[in-house]
Design a protein around this motif. Sequence first.
Motif, PDB file in Angstrom:
ATOM      1  N   LEU A  49       0.140  -0.026  -2.934  1.00  0.00           N
ATOM      2  CA  LEU A  49       0.661   0.902  -1.920  1.00  0.00           C
ATOM      3  C   LEU A  49       0.905   0.202  -0.596  1.00  0.00           C
ATOM      4  CD1 LEU A  49      -1.649   3.943  -2.628  1.00  0.00           C
ATOM      5  CD2 LEU A  49       0.725   3.654  -3.319  1.00  0.00           C
ATOM      6  N   TYR A  50      -0.025  -0.643  -0.218  1.00  0.00           N
ATOM      7  CA  TYR A  50       0.099  -1.407   1.021  1.00  0.00           C
ATOM      8  C   TYR A  50      -0.818  -2.616   0.969  1.00  0.00           C
ATOM      9  CZ  TYR A  50      -4.221   0.871   2.671  1.00  0.00           C
ATOM     10  OH  TYR A  50      -5.510   1.321   2.808  1.00  0.00           O
ATOM     11  N   LYS A  52      -3.526  -4.786   3.220  1.00  0.00           N
ATOM     12  CA  LYS A  52      -4.402  -4.745   4.382  1.00  0.00           C
ATOM     13  C   LYS A  52      -4.705  -6.188   4.768  1.00  0.00           C
ATOM     14  CE  LYS A  52      -8.397  -2.023   5.652  1.00  0.00           C
ATOM     15  NZ  LYS A  52      -9.415  -1.115   5.144  1.00  0.00           N
ATOM     16  N   ASN A  61      -2.155  -2.809   8.426  1.00  0.00           N
ATOM     17  CA  ASN A  61      -1.841  -2.203   7.140  1.00  0.00           C
ATOM     18  C   ASN A  61      -0.327  -2.254   7.011  1.00  0.00           C
ATOM     19  OD1 ASN A  61      -4.546  -1.590   6.718  1.00  0.00           O
ATOM     20  ND2 ASN A  61      -4.355   0.440   7.578  1.00  0.00           N
ATOM     21  N   PHE A  63       3.121  -1.796   4.866  1.00  0.00           N
ATOM     22  CA  PHE A  63       3.730  -1.050   3.773  1.00  0.00           C
ATOM     23  C   PHE A  63       5.076  -1.674   3.417  1.00  0.00           C
ATOM     24  CE2 PHE A  63       0.828   1.646   6.010  1.00  0.00           C
ATOM     25  CZ  PHE A  63       0.213   2.405   5.030  1.00  0.00           C
ATOM     26  N   THR A  65       7.706  -0.314   2.816  1.00  0.00           N
ATOM     27  CA  THR A  65       8.795   0.433   3.448  1.00  0.00           C
ATOM     28  C   THR A  65       9.165  -0.126   4.817  1.00  0.00           C
ATOM     29  OG1 THR A  65       7.223   1.976   4.421  1.00  0.00           O
ATOM     30  CG2 THR A  65       8.174   2.577   2.291  1.00  0.00           C
ATOM     31  N   LYS A  67       6.812  -0.303   7.425  1.00  0.00           N
ATOM     32  CA  LYS A  67       5.931   0.250   8.454  1.00  0.00           C
ATOM     33  C   LYS A  67       4.646  -0.553   8.483  1.00  0.00           C
ATOM     34  CE  LYS A  67       7.696   4.912   8.317  1.00  0.00           C
ATOM     35  NZ  LYS A  67       7.435   6.315   8.036  1.00  0.00           N
TER      36      LYS A  67
END
Length: 88
Positions: A49-50, A52, A61, A63, A65, A67
Motif C-alpha cells: 500500500l505504501y 514507510k 509514508n 504512496f 499515487t 502522495k
Amino acid sequence: MIQKKYIKQIIKGCGEKANFIIILKWKHKDEALKKILEKCSEKQNMAGLYIKGKINGVELNMFATGKILIRGIEEEEELNKFLEGILK
C-alpha cells in the motif's frame, strides 16, 4: 528550485503533531520517489500500500499515487530545506 519540478502541492495537516502532505507532479513522481527512497535509512513496505521510511529522524509514508505524508517537521521553512535536500 528543485521542488517546483517535482511538487504539485503542499498541505499542512492539522492535529496534535504537525505533519505535511506532499503531492508530487504525476509526470515526475517515479523519479522523485526513487530519489527519496535512495536516501531513506529505514524502509518498510507496508503490504504494497505504501512504503514507510526515515531520513534524519523524519518519518515519511510514500504512496505509489505520488502522495507523501511527512511527520517530524514543525515549520514550513524547515520542510522546504528538507525537501530540497532529499530531491537533489
